[in-house]
Design an enzyme around this catalytic site. Structure first.
Site, PDB file in Angstrom:
ATOM      1  N   CYS A 110       7.734  40.058 -54.630  1.00 21.55           N
ATOM      2  CA  CYS A 110       8.833  39.151 -54.358  1.00 21.55           C
ATOM      3  C   CYS A 110       9.408  38.652 -55.681  1.00 21.55           C
ATOM      4  O   CYS A 110       8.669  38.161 -56.530  1.00 21.55           O
ATOM      5  CB  CYS A 110       8.313  37.989 -53.511  1.00 21.55           C
ATOM      6  SG  CYS A 110       9.330  36.526 -53.515  1.00 21.55           S
ATOM      7  N   GLU A 111      10.694  38.790 -55.848  1.00 21.70           N
ATOM      8  CA  GLU A 111      11.314  38.379 -57.105  1.00 21.70           C
ATOM      9  C   GLU A 111      11.368  36.862 -57.272  1.00 21.70           C
ATOM     10  O   GLU A 111      11.632  36.372 -58.362  1.00 21.70           O
ATOM     11  CB  GLU A 111      12.707  38.976 -57.256  1.00 21.70           C
ATOM     12  CG  GLU A 111      13.731  38.467 -56.288  1.00 21.70           C
ATOM     13  CD  GLU A 111      15.067  39.196 -56.385  1.00 21.70           C
ATOM     14  OE1 GLU A 111      16.098  38.544 -56.169  1.00 21.70           O
ATOM     15  OE2 GLU A 111      15.084  40.414 -56.662  1.00 21.70           O
ATOM     16  N   CYS A 135       4.143  35.154 -50.273  1.00 23.21           N
ATOM     17  CA  CYS A 135       4.770  33.871 -50.598  1.00 23.21           C
ATOM     18  C   CYS A 135       4.910  33.001 -49.347  1.00 23.21           C
ATOM     19  O   CYS A 135       5.052  31.784 -49.452  1.00 23.21           O
ATOM     20  CB  CYS A 135       6.124  34.073 -51.286  1.00 23.21           C
ATOM     21  SG  CYS A 135       7.326  35.021 -50.347  1.00 23.21           S
TER      22      CYS A 135
END
Length: 183
Positions: free
Chosen positions: A75-76, A146
């Site tokens: 996940c960026e 996340c």
């Protein structure tokens, strides 16, 4: 590059209040740097090199589907993993793609800092570009660390995203056939 990344990981470890010279952490900065390089190796790959000419003439004009291809990405937003599976379908237009190339295309884009919505689109556009297909459909189902390890901590949440191009977008019957076959 590995040494520079390792220095950054050492600074992170120190910033967390840990001692990077203690036995269990001595080699962690270098290992973490190498792991991050591997997990983001998609930046060093190109579609042409991956496909490597594995597009073949075919009279088949019926739907081709490759489903349940595992994917792992980061996940960026939090640099935490998301893990899932990808389903790809396309309607050949005189050309088919070698089977293993689907997994390679998926991995190339997944091995970048990414959000699932963009990953889904990148895969669909790449398959379209390489095959010249009359239509492409891509669905990704993934669990995001996340969402599970931090924040709302919802352990059983799954995100599904889809991109439909060409006939998959324009014709409900084609889209429905694809969706039924990947269930």
């Amino acid at each position: 590059m590995t040494e520079q990344l390792a220095n950054h990981f050492e600074a992170i470890i120190r910033g967390l209040g840990e001692d990077p010279t203690r036995e269990g952490l001595v080699k962690t900065p270098e290992r973490a740097a190498k792991a991050m390089q591997y997990l983001t190796k998609g930046y060093n790959e190109s579609l042409d090199e991956l496909v490597n000419g594995a597009v073949f003439s075919s009279d088949n004009d019926e739907m081709v589907i490759v489903k349940d291809v595992e994917l792992y990405s980061l996940c960026e937003h939090h640099l935490l993993p998301f893990v899932g599976k990808c389903h790809v379908g396309y309607l050949p237009n005189g050309k088919v793609l070698g089977l293993s190339k689907f997994a390679r295309i998926i991995d190339m884009f997944a091995r970048r800092l990414q959000i699932q919505e963009n990953l889904t689109r990148q895969i669909a556009l790449a398959v379209q570009e390489v095959t010249g297909a009359r239509g492409v459909g891509v669905v990704i189902e993934a669990k995001h660390m996340c969402m599970q390890m931090r924040g709302v901590e919802k352990q059983h949440s799954v995100m599904k995203s889809s991109v439909m191009l060409g006939a998959f977008r324009e014709h409900a019957q084609t889209r429905q056939e694809f969706l039924n076959l990947i269930r």
